[in-house]
Design a protein around this motif. Structure first.
Motif, PDB file in Angstrom:
ATOM      1  N   UNK A 209       3.047 -54.612 -59.816  1.00 58.71           N
ATOM      2  CA  UNK A 209       4.194 -55.337 -59.251  1.00 58.71           C
ATOM      3  C   UNK A 209       5.188 -54.467 -58.488  1.00 58.71           C
ATOM      4  N   UNK A 210       4.962 -53.152 -58.427  1.00 54.62           N
ATOM      5  CA  UNK A 210       5.918 -52.236 -57.794  1.00 54.62           C
ATOM      6  C   UNK A 210       5.192 -51.341 -56.793  1.00 54.62           C
ATOM      7  N   UNK A 211       5.923 -50.666 -55.896  1.00 56.55           N
ATOM      8  CA  UNK A 211       5.286 -49.770 -54.929  1.00 56.55           C
ATOM      9  C   UNK A 211       4.680 -48.525 -55.578  1.00 56.55           C
ATOM     10  N   UNK A 212       3.760 -47.878 -54.868  1.00 55.31           N
ATOM     11  CA  UNK A 212       3.078 -46.690 -55.382  1.00 55.31           C
ATOM     12  C   UNK A 212       4.003 -45.504 -55.591  1.00 55.31           C
ATOM     13  N   UNK A 213       5.177 -45.495 -54.929  1.00 57.27           N
ATOM     14  CA  UNK A 213       6.053 -44.332 -55.046  1.00 57.27           C
ATOM     15  C   UNK A 213       7.013 -44.422 -56.232  1.00 57.27           C
ATOM     16  N   UNK A 214       6.917 -45.477 -57.043  1.00 58.80           N
ATOM     17  CA  UNK A 214       7.740 -45.576 -58.250  1.00 58.80           C
ATOM     18  C   UNK A 214       7.332 -44.468 -59.220  1.00 58.80           C
ATOM     19  N   UNK A 215       8.297 -43.674 -59.647  1.00 62.20           N
ATOM     20  CA  UNK A 215       8.042 -42.546 -60.549  1.00 62.20           C
ATOM     21  C   UNK A 215       8.650 -42.831 -61.913  1.00 62.20           C
ATOM     22  N   UNK A 254       3.305 -44.046 -59.601  1.00 62.93           N
ATOM     23  CA  UNK A 254       2.198 -44.984 -59.715  1.00 62.93           C
ATOM     24  C   UNK A 254       1.008 -44.467 -58.915  1.00 62.93           C
ATOM     25  N   UNK A 255       1.285 -43.879 -57.750  1.00 61.73           N
ATOM     26  CA  UNK A 255       0.205 -43.279 -56.959  1.00 61.73           C
ATOM     27  C   UNK A 255      -0.514 -42.173 -57.703  1.00 61.73           C
ATOM     28  N   UNK A 256       0.236 -41.359 -58.466  1.00 63.72           N
ATOM     29  CA  UNK A 256      -0.382 -40.306 -59.285  1.00 63.72           C
ATOM     30  C   UNK A 256      -1.284 -40.918 -60.352  1.00 63.72           C
ATOM     31  N   UNK A 257      -0.828 -41.999 -60.954  1.00 61.36           N
ATOM     32  CA  UNK A 257      -1.643 -42.685 -61.956  1.00 61.36           C
ATOM     33  C   UNK A 257      -2.959 -43.162 -61.348  1.00 61.36           C
ATOM     34  N   UNK A 258      -2.857 -43.791 -60.187  1.00 57.18           N
ATOM     35  CA  UNK A 258      -4.050 -44.336 -59.545  1.00 57.18           C
ATOM     36  C   UNK A 258      -4.998 -43.213 -59.142  1.00 57.18           C
ATOM     37  N   UNK A 259      -4.449 -42.085 -58.668  1.00 50.61           N
ATOM     38  CA  UNK A 259      -5.297 -40.942 -58.304  1.00 50.61           C
ATOM     39  C   UNK A 259      -6.024 -40.402 -59.529  1.00 50.61           C
ATOM     40  N   UNK A 260      -5.326 -40.347 -60.682  1.00 49.91           N
ATOM     41  CA  UNK A 260      -5.968 -39.875 -61.912  1.00 49.91           C
ATOM     42  C   UNK A 260      -7.048 -40.853 -62.356  1.00 49.91           C
ATOM     43  N   UNK A 261      -6.780 -42.161 -62.210  1.00 46.72           N
ATOM     44  CA  UNK A 261      -7.796 -43.167 -62.548  1.00 46.72           C
ATOM     45  C   UNK A 261      -9.025 -43.002 -61.663  1.00 46.72           C
TER      46      UNK A 261
END
Length: 332
Positions: A209-215, A254-261
């Motif tokens: 629900x939020x942008x990828x840059x949310x930290x 969130x982008x870091x999470x997706x990259x790790x996934x």
């Protein structure tokens, strides 16, 4: 030693109870009596070798706190709460459970003559709200921007004051957002942080629900249990009158999470994530901490993960039997 876990039917409480049952210890203290309490009777730790008790109680109801501490448990772990999204949606329920229940517990202890237990209080990063520095120091003033954060901040102040007065021996733990939470989603505004990893790892769709840059600041359920174990047996003299600590964790977008996934489970897993903006959740999350200085907690022996891949691997080990997903099927 007698250990009481309030909120033992929740995810962290359940995992803590299972760990105690398996080891017979909390931190470096041997547990002989284990009492589990929640609004539904907890089912965890049924194989505990010592004396196990379980009760279905509502801490916010009069007389409940007195009943729970009647046998004067040596360590009280207070995890009972409703989560952030629910506390924001239902003002009265949030204050009744998150604040009134805490005050009732602390007062029941205070009014029991000669009884000074170790109390481990579950707080939250929601006690900090914007504006704050990019990296929040441990002694930053409390600036909650939600009802949940306000309730937890008041609980922290009570813990400090009741400890200062010698009524109890408190340690307040400001948990990072716990990720990856097993099981079904809850009503926490932070639930998507786990959902965008857990569901894809299980071949299911997830909503972002939020942008990828949310930290944000994260730690695993395994680390959360470790925080409580350490708080239950540490030397609190080192804390002085500042009894609440921000726990270590991993700052990640969130982008870091997706990259790790993607690194762990491949593009097929990432394809299960569907972007669906939610202004309410985005507004709540925008006021949350992104990075924290946790040197004080680390100096006192608290430990957590250092990368998001490590957090994902812990979920794979603890919840998926250690088997990495080869390539979950892409969504239809």
């Amino acid at each position: 030693m007698h250990l009481l876990i309030i909120g033992a039917a929740g995810m962290i409480g359940h995992k803590l109870a299972e760990k105690v049952a398996a080891t017979g210890m909390i931190g470096d203290r041997k547990v002989d009596v284990l009492t589990l309490a929640d609004v539904i009777e907890p089912e965890a730790a049924t194989d505990f070798d010592g004396e196990r008790r379980a009760m279905a109680v509502d801490l916010s109801q009069g007389g409940t706190a007195e009943r729970m501490i009647a046998d004067q448990p040596d360590v009280v772990v207070h995890l009972a709460a409703i989560v952030s999204g629910e506390a924001e949606a239902d003002f009265d329920k949030g204050y009744r459970i998150n604040l009134d229940g805490t005050r009732m517990l602390f007062d029941a202890i205070r009014l029991t003559q000669g009884y000074v237990p170790r109390v481990v209080y579950a707080s939250s990063l929601a006690v900090f709200g914007a504006p704050f520095p990019d990296r929040i120091p441990d002694d930053f003033h409390l600036t909650p921007l939600t009802s949940y954060g306000t309730q937890k901040a008041i609980g922290e102040l009570l813990l400090d004051d009741y400890s200062r007065r010698g009524f109890l021996d408190g340690v307040g733990i400001r948990f990072p957002t716990i990720c990856i939470r097993p099981g079904k989603p809850n009503k926490a505004a932070s639930g998507f942080f786990s959902g965008i990893l857990r569901e894809p790892l299980n071949g299911q769709d997830a909503v972002l629900p939020v942008p990828d840059d949310v930290r944000h600041w994260h730690a695993s359920p395994r680390a959360a249990v470790g925080f409580i174990e350490h708080a239950a047996s540490m030397d609190t003299a080192r804390l002085g009158h500042a009894r609440n600590l921000t726990m270590p964790g991993v700052s990640a977008t969130v982008g870091d999470q997706i990259a790790a996934l993607r690194a762990v489970a491949g593009d097929g897993a990432v394809a299960h994530i569907r972007r669906q903006p939610d202004e309410t959740i985005a507004r709540i999350v925008a006021g949350w901490p992104r990075d924290l200085d946790t040197a004080r907690a680390r100096d006192m022996g608290f430990k957590a993960e250092t990368s998001f891949r490590e957090i994902i691997q812990i979920y794979v080990d603890d919840e998926l039997g250690g088997v990495l997903p080869s390539e979950p099927a892409s969504p239809r």
